[in-house]
Design a protein around this motif. Structure first.
Motif, short mmCIF file in Angstrom:
data_model
loop_
_atom_site.label_atom_id
_atom_site.label_comp_id
_atom_site.label_asym_id
_atom_site.label_seq_id
_atom_site.Cartn_x
_atom_site.Cartn_y
_atom_site.Cartn_z
N SER A 48 -23.78 9.47 12.62
CA SER A 48 -24.83 9.85 11.66
C SER A 48 -25.45 11.20 11.99
N PHE A 49 -25.00 11.84 13.08
CA PHE A 49 -25.49 13.18 13.44
C PHE A 49 -24.74 14.22 12.62
N ASP A 50 -25.49 15.17 12.05
CA ASP A 50 -24.90 16.22 11.22
C ASP A 50 -25.43 17.59 11.65
N LEU A 51 -24.96 18.07 12.78
CA LEU A 51 -25.21 19.41 13.33
C LEU A 51 -26.64 19.69 13.78
N ASP A 52 -27.64 19.31 12.98
CA ASP A 52 -29.02 19.57 13.38
C ASP A 52 -29.95 18.40 13.07
N HIS A 53 -29.40 17.31 12.55
CA HIS A 53 -30.20 16.15 12.18
C HIS A 53 -29.36 14.88 12.18
N TYR A 54 -30.05 13.76 12.19
CA TYR A 54 -29.41 12.46 11.95
C TYR A 54 -29.77 12.04 10.55
N ARG A 107 -40.33 19.28 3.17
CA ARG A 107 -40.63 20.71 3.33
C ARG A 107 -41.09 21.01 4.76
N ASP A 108 -42.02 20.21 5.27
CA ASP A 108 -42.50 20.43 6.64
C ASP A 108 -41.39 20.25 7.66
N LEU A 109 -40.53 19.26 7.43
CA LEU A 109 -39.41 19.04 8.34
C LEU A 109 -38.54 20.28 8.42
N VAL A 110 -38.19 20.85 7.27
CA VAL A 110 -37.33 22.04 7.25
C VAL A 110 -38.04 23.24 7.88
N VAL A 111 -39.31 23.44 7.57
CA VAL A 111 -40.06 24.55 8.14
C VAL A 111 -40.09 24.45 9.66
N ARG A 112 -40.37 23.27 10.19
CA ARG A 112 -40.45 23.10 11.64
C ARG A 112 -39.08 23.19 12.29
N GLY A 151 -35.54 27.06 15.74
CA GLY A 151 -34.26 27.73 15.99
C GLY A 151 -33.08 26.78 15.99
N LEU A 152 -33.30 25.51 15.68
CA LEU A 152 -32.22 24.52 15.70
C LEU A 152 -31.55 24.32 14.34
N ARG A 153 -32.12 24.87 13.28
CA ARG A 153 -31.59 24.67 11.93
C ARG A 153 -30.20 25.29 11.81
N VAL A 154 -29.27 24.52 11.25
CA VAL A 154 -27.94 25.04 10.93
C VAL A 154 -27.91 25.22 9.41
N ARG A 155 -27.85 26.46 8.99
CA ARG A 155 -27.88 26.77 7.55
C ARG A 155 -26.58 26.34 6.89
N GLY A 156 -26.65 26.08 5.59
CA GLY A 156 -25.48 25.66 4.83
C GLY A 156 -24.30 26.61 4.99
N LYS A 157 -24.57 27.90 4.95
CA LYS A 157 -23.48 28.87 5.03
C LYS A 157 -22.87 28.92 6.44
N ASP A 158 -23.57 28.38 7.43
CA ASP A 158 -23.05 28.36 8.80
C ASP A 158 -22.35 27.05 9.15
N ARG A 159 -22.34 26.12 8.20
CA ARG A 159 -21.67 24.85 8.43
C ARG A 159 -20.16 25.00 8.25
#
Length: 90
Positions: free
Chosen positions: A42-48, A69-74, A79-87
């Motif tokens: 259930s892990f998907d690069l930066d989240h479950y 929204r707050d989840l994405v902002v935080r 620095g842990l967010r994996v953007r769609g274009k980087d997947r």
């Protein structure tokens, strides 16, 4: 320790899904998920991805409820967010 969870609202596979993230580290996220019994798949690069029927349980175990929204902002700020274009392509 800051593990965040958003309200399940993403439909798939007969339920709705939310996201579980850490705004500190992936190690923290994986440790929390392991304690909660979330399957590694259930892990998907930066989240479950978590189904709606696990939401209350994960909050009771210490995940902090936040808006999507707050989840994405935080997650971005951490620095842990994996953007769609980087997947990787599926």
């Amino acid at each position: 320790m800051t593990v965040l969870i958003d309200q399940p609202m993403w439909p798939a596979h007969g339920t709705v899904w939310g996201h579980l993230v850490s705004d500190e580290s992936l190690d923290e996220l994986h440790a929390f998920a392991a304690r909660a019994g979330l399957p590694p798949r259930s892990f998907d690069l930066d989240h479950y991805d978590v189904p709606a029927d696990r939401y209350e349980e994960l909050v009771a175990e210490g995940a902090l409820p936040v808006s999507y929204r707050d989840l994405v902002v935080r997650l971005r700020a951490s620095g842990l967010r994996v953007r769609g274009k980087d997947r990787p392509a599926r």
